[in-house]
Structures are given as structure tokens and as C-alpha cells.
Design a protein around this motif. Structure first.
Motif, PDB file in Angstrom:
ATOM      1  N   ASP A 274       8.095   3.780  11.148  1.00 62.02           N
ATOM      2  CA  ASP A 274       8.318   3.885   9.833  1.00 62.02           C
ATOM      3  C   ASP A 274       8.065   2.355   9.229  1.00 62.02           C
ATOM      4  N   GLU A 275       8.659   2.223   7.806  1.00 59.18           N
ATOM      5  CA  GLU A 275       8.234   0.878   7.154  1.00 59.18           C
ATOM      6  C   GLU A 275       8.978  -0.404   7.865  1.00 59.18           C
ATOM      7  N   LYS A 276      10.103  -0.064   8.699  1.00 59.42           N
ATOM      8  CA  LYS A 276      10.622  -1.062   9.413  1.00 59.42           C
ATOM      9  C   LYS A 276       9.990  -1.343  10.912  1.00 59.42           C
TER      10      LYS A 276
ATOM     11  N   LYS B 154      17.102  16.930  -3.527  1.00 62.25           N
ATOM     12  CA  LYS B 154      16.981  15.366  -3.746  1.00 62.25           C
ATOM     13  C   LYS B 154      15.577  15.091  -3.158  1.00 62.25           C
ATOM     14  N   PRO B 155      14.913  13.789  -3.851  1.00 59.41           N
ATOM     15  CA  PRO B 155      13.540  13.296  -3.318  1.00 59.41           C
ATOM     16  C   PRO B 155      13.839  13.028  -1.676  1.00 59.41           C
ATOM     17  N   ASP B 156      12.914  13.142  -1.049  1.00 61.91           N
ATOM     18  CA  ASP B 156      12.715  12.864   0.168  1.00 61.91           C
ATOM     19  C   ASP B 156      11.579  12.326   0.722  1.00 61.91           C
ATOM     20  N   PRO B 157      11.487  10.981   0.217  1.00 62.72           N
ATOM     21  CA  PRO B 157      10.098  10.156   0.645  1.00 62.72           C
ATOM     22  C   PRO B 157      10.052   9.884   1.986  1.00 62.72           C
ATOM     23  N   ILE B 158       8.971  10.040   2.666  1.00 64.19           N
ATOM     24  CA  ILE B 158       8.707   9.810   4.146  1.00 64.19           C
ATOM     25  C   ILE B 158       7.406   9.032   4.255  1.00 64.19           C
ATOM     26  N   ALA B 159       7.267   7.833   4.683  1.00 68.00           N
ATOM     27  CA  ALA B 159       6.184   7.140   5.068  1.00 68.00           C
ATOM     28  C   ALA B 159       5.999   7.263   6.661  1.00 68.00           C
TER      29      ALA B 159
ATOM     30  N   LEU C 133       0.729  -1.312  -0.008  1.00 68.98           N
ATOM     31  CA  LEU C 133      -0.137  -0.055   0.036  1.00 68.98           C
ATOM     32  C   LEU C 133       0.898   1.443   0.081  1.00 68.98           C
ATOM     33  N   ILE C 134       1.826   1.239   0.738  1.00 70.13           N
ATOM     34  CA  ILE C 134       2.800   2.465   0.988  1.00 70.13           C
ATOM     35  C   ILE C 134       3.587   2.710  -0.545  1.00 70.13           C
ATOM     36  N   ASP C 135       4.066   1.616  -1.016  1.00 73.48           N
ATOM     37  CA  ASP C 135       4.617   1.697  -2.375  1.00 73.48           C
ATOM     38  C   ASP C 135       3.555   2.332  -3.375  1.00 73.48           C
ATOM     39  N   ASP C 136       2.398   1.705  -3.262  1.00 73.38           N
ATOM     40  CA  ASP C 136       1.297   2.318  -4.263  1.00 73.38           C
ATOM     41  C   ASP C 136       1.059   3.906  -3.882  1.00 73.38           C
TER      42      ASP C 136
END
Ligand code: NI
Length: 172
Positions: free
Chosen positions: A117-119, A70-75, A31-34
Motif C-alpha cells: 500500500d502507499e505506506k 461510500k468512496p473506497d479508494p484503493i491503490a 503519481l498515485i494522487d494524480d
């Protein structure tokens, strides 16, 4: 990865509260990837799970707006604001669920947020500027709250009616 459909107002799911995520497994990671793919494709700088019809406490953001950044993706999973500054900041906000509408919203300038976070690692971080605005906007989505809830009733009704009309046209 795949693109998800972004819900627009007045979809009722955008006004609902969300559930805490109890474990972060394959489904949540997919879901996070999408959500990232959908956000970048839109393009936007933030997206909350209810905007793709999932009533879970998950948000994604990338506030690196300038071309040379730079891209800075944060979930963030189960994000919670644990401190806000007294200083406020006004920023012209928009939302992928209310396309082509922008309005000034005043929010605390600095915040402290706690999330997984994702981990599944518990993170606490401070944010200011655009990122602070973005985190607050996205966390609002998890409570069924939209940025138009901060503007005058008259303006909110006008924009809501416009989108109700568009939704009716689409169904017709
Ligand atoms: Ni939004």
C-alpha cells in the motif's frame, strides 16, 4: 494534484510491460494522487500507471459504484495475484483507454492479491465480484494486456481500426 492525460489505443505504451516499484517516495505518492484524480474525473473505476504513460507497477481503483456507497479508494503497488477461484464470472468491461467500447470478459470470480500500500505495507486480501474483476483488469495493464485481448479477433480488429483512424484524424 493534477490531471494526467489518459492514453488511448493504439498507443504503444499500453502494450508494454512495466517495472517493479523499488521504493515508494514522494514521486510515487504524487503519481498515485494524480491517478486517483484522473480516474474520478474521467469518470472510471480503475486506472493503471501505463494508461498515463508511466511504466511502473501501480494501479488505483474505486469500485464503490452505487450512489449510496461510500468512496473506497484503493491503490496497489507491485500487485500480484496469488490465487484464483475455479468459479468464473462474466462482466461487461470497459476501459478508459478504449472509450465507449464494452465487451463481456470471463475471469475468475474470486482472487487473492498481494501488494504494497502507499505506506509500503505488504497486504494480502481476497476480493470477489466487481472488485475482483477490476483488480484483474488493472493488473493486466501492467503486463501490456488489454481487455480486448480476451474478445474475438474480428471484434478486436474492428475496434482497433476505429481507434487507429481516430488517432490519424487527431494528428492530421
Ligand atoms: Ni483498462
Amino acid at each position: 494534484m493534477s490531471l494526467r492525460q489518459i492514453l488511448l489505443i493504439p498507443d504503444k505504451r499500453l502494450k508494454q510491460k512495466t517495472e517493479m516499484v523499488s521504493s515508494i517516495n514522494k514521486n510515487e505518492l504524487a503519481l498515485i494522487d494524480d491517478m486517483f484524480e484522473t480516474m474520478y474525473d474521467a469518470p472510471g473505476i480503475g486506472l493503471a500507471a501505463p494508461q498515463v504513460g508511466i511504466l511502473s507497477k501501480i494501479i488505483v481503483m474505486d469500485c464503490a459504484k452505487e450512489e449510496d456507497e461510500k468512496p473506497d479508494p484503493i491503490a496497489m503497488i507491485n500487485p500480484e495475484i496469488i490465487w484464483t477461484s475455479e468459479e468464473m464470472r462474466t462482466y461487461e468491461e470497459g476501459c478508459l483507454s478504449i472509450p465507449d467500447f464494452f465487451a463481456d470478459v470471463t475471469r475468475p470470480e474470486k482472487i487473492k492479491v498481494r501488494y504494497l500500500d502507499e505506506k509500503s505495507k505488504l497486504i494480502e486480501r481476497e476480493a470477489d465480484g466487481l472488485l475482483a474483476t477490476c483488480i484483474q483488469h488493472e493488473i493486466d495493464h501492467l503486463e501490456g494486456k488489454l481487455f480486448i485481448d480476451y474478445i474475438s479477433r474480428l471484434k478486436r480488429e474492428r475496434i482497433t481500426k476505429k481507434f487507429q483512424k481516430l488517432a490519424r484524424l487527431e494528428r492530421a
